[in-house]
Design a protein around this motif. Structure first.
Motif, PDB file in Angstrom:
ATOM      1  N   ILE A  34      24.367  58.327  64.175  1.00  0.00           N
ATOM      2  CA  ILE A  34      24.616  59.459  63.528  1.00  0.00           C
ATOM      3  C   ILE A  34      25.864  59.333  62.577  1.00  0.00           C
ATOM      4  CG2 ILE A  34      23.785  60.943  65.485  1.00  0.00           C
ATOM      5  CD1 ILE A  34      26.561  61.423  66.571  1.00  0.00           C
ATOM      6  N   GLY A  35      25.935  60.152  61.631  1.00  0.00           N
ATOM      7  CA  GLY A  35      26.774  59.968  60.637  1.00  0.00           C
ATOM      8  C   GLY A  35      27.331  61.480  59.810  1.00  0.00           C
ATOM      9  N   TRP A  36      28.460  61.436  59.324  1.00  0.00           N
ATOM     10  CA  TRP A  36      28.935  62.349  58.487  1.00  0.00           C
ATOM     11  C   TRP A  36      29.136  61.985  57.313  1.00  0.00           C
ATOM     12  CZ3 TRP A  36      29.648  67.454  59.676  1.00  0.00           C
ATOM     13  CH2 TRP A  36      29.360  67.744  61.261  1.00  0.00           C
ATOM     14  N   PHE A  37      28.664  62.953  56.220  1.00  0.00           N
ATOM     15  CA  PHE A  37      28.646  62.636  54.646  1.00  0.00           C
ATOM     16  C   PHE A  37      29.373  63.780  54.216  1.00  0.00           C
ATOM     17  CE2 PHE A  37      26.268  58.757  54.350  1.00  0.00           C
ATOM     18  CZ  PHE A  37      25.554  58.412  55.721  1.00  0.00           C
ATOM     19  N   ARG A  38      29.949  63.319  52.613  1.00  0.00           N
ATOM     20  CA  ARG A  38      30.373  64.577  51.847  1.00  0.00           C
ATOM     21  C   ARG A  38      29.914  64.339  50.552  1.00  0.00           C
ATOM     22  NH1 ARG A  38      37.020  63.443  52.473  1.00  0.00           N
ATOM     23  NH2 ARG A  38      36.804  61.630  51.086  1.00  0.00           N
ATOM     24  N   GLN A  39      29.996  65.562  49.977  1.00  0.00           N
ATOM     25  CA  GLN A  39      29.530  65.511  48.546  1.00  0.00           C
ATOM     26  C   GLN A  39      30.328  66.338  47.746  1.00  0.00           C
ATOM     27  OE1 GLN A  39      25.342  65.773  47.588  1.00  0.00           O
ATOM     28  NE2 GLN A  39      25.840  64.713  45.724  1.00  0.00           N
ATOM     29  N   ALA A  40      31.322  66.192  46.866  1.00  0.00           N
ATOM     30  CA  ALA A  40      32.212  66.907  45.868  1.00  0.00           C
ATOM     31  C   ALA A  40      31.310  67.095  44.708  1.00  0.00           C
ATOM     32  CB  ALA A  40      33.169  66.036  45.540  1.00  0.00           C
ATOM     33  N   PRO A  41      31.753  68.211  44.234  1.00  0.00           N
ATOM     34  CA  PRO A  41      30.894  68.593  42.718  1.00  0.00           C
ATOM     35  C   PRO A  41      31.038  67.554  41.912  1.00  0.00           C
ATOM     36  CG  PRO A  41      32.460  70.430  43.551  1.00  0.00           C
ATOM     37  CD  PRO A  41      32.894  69.294  44.511  1.00  0.00           C
ATOM     38  N   SER A  49      31.960  58.700  58.121  1.00  0.00           N
ATOM     39  CA  SER A  49      31.944  58.074  59.388  1.00  0.00           C
ATOM     40  C   SER A  49      30.794  58.063  60.081  1.00  0.00           C
ATOM     41  CB  SER A  49      33.086  58.899  60.163  1.00  0.00           C
ATOM     42  OG  SER A  49      32.443  60.308  60.415  1.00  0.00           O
ATOM     43  N   CYS A  50      30.483  57.457  61.001  1.00  0.00           N
ATOM     44  CA  CYS A  50      29.517  57.187  61.528  1.00  0.00           C
ATOM     45  C   CYS A  50      29.420  56.587  62.860  1.00  0.00           C
ATOM     46  CB  CYS A  50      28.263  56.152  60.920  1.00  0.00           C
ATOM     47  SG  CYS A  50      28.928  54.593  60.725  1.00  0.00           S
ATOM     48  N   ILE A  51      28.466  56.827  64.068  1.00  0.00           N
ATOM     49  CA  ILE A  51      28.708  56.224  65.644  1.00  0.00           C
ATOM     50  C   ILE A  51      27.325  55.263  65.804  1.00  0.00           C
ATOM     51  CG2 ILE A  51      28.586  56.664  67.889  1.00  0.00           C
ATOM     52  CD1 ILE A  51      30.636  59.100  67.174  1.00  0.00           C
ATOM     53  N   SER A  52      27.381  54.187  66.116  1.00  0.00           N
ATOM     54  CA  SER A  52      26.337  53.569  66.528  1.00  0.00           C
ATOM     55  C   SER A  52      25.634  53.964  67.958  1.00  0.00           C
ATOM     56  CB  SER A  52      26.769  52.007  66.367  1.00  0.00           C
ATOM     57  OG  SER A  52      25.506  51.320  67.164  1.00  0.00           O
ATOM     58  N   ARG A  53      24.322  54.042  67.934  1.00  0.00           N
ATOM     59  CA  ARG A  53      23.910  54.623  69.244  1.00  0.00           C
ATOM     60  C   ARG A  53      23.727  53.273  70.077  1.00  0.00           C
ATOM     61  NH1 ARG A  53      17.319  54.094  68.746  1.00  0.00           N
ATOM     62  NH2 ARG A  53      17.244  52.345  66.951  1.00  0.00           N
ATOM     63  N   ARG A  54      23.960  52.187  69.679  1.00  0.00           N
ATOM     64  CA  ARG A  54      23.582  50.754  70.485  1.00  0.00           C
ATOM     65  C   ARG A  54      25.050  50.557  71.446  1.00  0.00           C
ATOM     66  NH1 ARG A  54      25.231  45.911  68.701  1.00  0.00           N
ATOM     67  NH2 ARG A  54      25.583  46.628  66.568  1.00  0.00           N
ATOM     68  N   ASP A  55      25.999  50.610  70.546  1.00  0.00           N
ATOM     69  CA  ASP A  55      27.440  50.259  71.520  1.00  0.00           C
ATOM     70  C   ASP A  55      28.457  51.350  71.334  1.00  0.00           C
ATOM     71  OD1 ASP A  55      28.461  47.677  69.256  1.00  0.00           O
ATOM     72  OD2 ASP A  55      27.943  49.989  68.796  1.00  0.00           O
ATOM     73  N   GLY A  56      28.179  52.661  70.446  1.00  0.00           N
ATOM     74  CA  GLY A  56      29.050  53.529  70.170  1.00  0.00           C
ATOM     75  C   GLY A  56      30.145  53.179  69.216  1.00  0.00           C
ATOM     76  N   SER A  57      30.010  52.108  68.635  1.00  0.00           N
ATOM     77  CA  SER A  57      31.243  51.690  67.693  1.00  0.00           C
ATOM     78  C   SER A  57      31.228  52.735  66.460  1.00  0.00           C
ATOM     79  CB  SER A  57      30.898  50.259  67.204  1.00  0.00           C
ATOM     80  OG  SER A  57      29.478  50.310  66.770  1.00  0.00           O
ATOM     81  N   TYR A 105      26.012  47.198  60.197  1.00  0.00           N
ATOM     82  CA  TYR A 105      27.455  47.617  59.968  1.00  0.00           C
ATOM     83  C   TYR A 105      27.814  47.670  58.627  1.00  0.00           C
ATOM     84  CZ  TYR A 105      32.666  47.688  60.236  1.00  0.00           C
ATOM     85  OH  TYR A 105      33.777  48.362  60.180  1.00  0.00           O
ATOM     86  N   ILE A 106      27.097  46.720  57.530  1.00  0.00           N
ATOM     87  CA  ILE A 106      27.676  46.770  56.317  1.00  0.00           C
ATOM     88  C   ILE A 106      27.107  48.116  55.430  1.00  0.00           C
ATOM     89  CG2 ILE A 106      27.104  45.627  54.249  1.00  0.00           C
ATOM     90  CD1 ILE A 106      27.066  42.814  55.674  1.00  0.00           C
ATOM     91  N   THR A 107      26.055  48.508  55.861  1.00  0.00           N
ATOM     92  CA  THR A 107      25.344  49.720  55.146  1.00  0.00           C
ATOM     93  C   THR A 107      25.138  51.046  55.909  1.00  0.00           C
ATOM     94  OG1 THR A 107      23.071  49.109  56.172  1.00  0.00           O
ATOM     95  CG2 THR A 107      23.841  48.042  53.942  1.00  0.00           C
ATOM     96  N   ALA A 108      26.022  50.950  57.039  1.00  0.00           N
ATOM     97  CA  ALA A 108      25.983  52.390  57.709  1.00  0.00           C
ATOM     98  C   ALA A 108      26.482  53.409  57.522  1.00  0.00           C
ATOM     99  CB  ALA A 108      27.048  51.829  59.012  1.00  0.00           C
ATOM    100  N   LEU A 109      27.284  53.553  56.266  1.00  0.00           N
ATOM    101  CA  LEU A 109      27.640  54.577  55.706  1.00  0.00           C
ATOM    102  C   LEU A 109      27.060  54.951  54.363  1.00  0.00           C
ATOM    103  CD1 LEU A 109      31.707  54.503  55.957  1.00  0.00           C
ATOM    104  CD2 LEU A 109      29.821  55.742  57.284  1.00  0.00           C
ATOM    105  N   LYS A 110      25.760  54.338  54.122  1.00  0.00           N
ATOM    106  CA  LYS A 110      24.976  54.575  52.904  1.00  0.00           C
ATOM    107  C   LYS A 110      24.058  55.819  53.436  1.00  0.00           C
ATOM    108  CE  LYS A 110      26.680  50.900  50.395  1.00  0.00           C
ATOM    109  NZ  LYS A 110      27.223  51.122  49.425  1.00  0.00           N
ATOM    110  N   ALA A 111      23.827  56.578  52.375  1.00  0.00           N
ATOM    111  CA  ALA A 111      22.940  57.996  52.887  1.00  0.00           C
ATOM    112  C   ALA A 111      21.860  57.467  52.886  1.00  0.00           C
ATOM    113  CB  ALA A 111      23.360  58.990  51.738  1.00  0.00           C
TER     114      ALA A 111
END
Length: 127
Positions: A34-41, A49-57, A105-111
């Protein structure tokens, strides 16, 4: 049917705090990254941010490290984003998202790593 619904956005003064919630239905939160994203105008969608289901990191964008905290409550099928020391640059529409692909981990914050999205909630930081 998978559904994600955000709430908790609003207008806050610089230095203030907000807590966003995202209630999910149609799937078990614990089975997804799961993750949170944002978009400004005028800007692209930015991973917060994001949380891994595998280990909660957790992983955070540099711009929010030390100020934002992401958590999950599997019993309530809800994820949260606690935002502190807010600054005007945090103004954006905030989205929660989920995926079962398995995050790198490297791409975890990519939409484009996420398949399911909420409708967004507006956060405005202004004096």
């Amino acid at each position: 049917q998978l559904q994600l619904v955000e709430s908790g956005g609003g207008l806050v003064h610089p230095g203030g705090s907000l807590r966003l919630s995202c209630v999910v239905s149609g799937f078990t939160l614990n089975d997804y990254d799961i993750g949170w994203f944002r978009q400004a105008p005028g800007k692209g969608r930015e991973g917060v941010s994001c949380i891994s289901r595998r280990d909660g990191s957790r992983k955070y964008a540099d711009s929010v490290k030390g100020r934002f905290l992401m958590s999950r409550d599997n019993a309530k099928n809800t994820m949260y984003l606690e935002m502190n020391s807010l600054i005007p640059e945090d103004t954006a529409v905030y989205y929660c998202a989920a995926t079962r692909r398995g995050l790198n981990y490297i791409t975890a914050l990519k939409a484009n790593e996420y398949d399911y999205w909420g409708q967004g909630t507006q956060v405005t930081v202004s004096s």
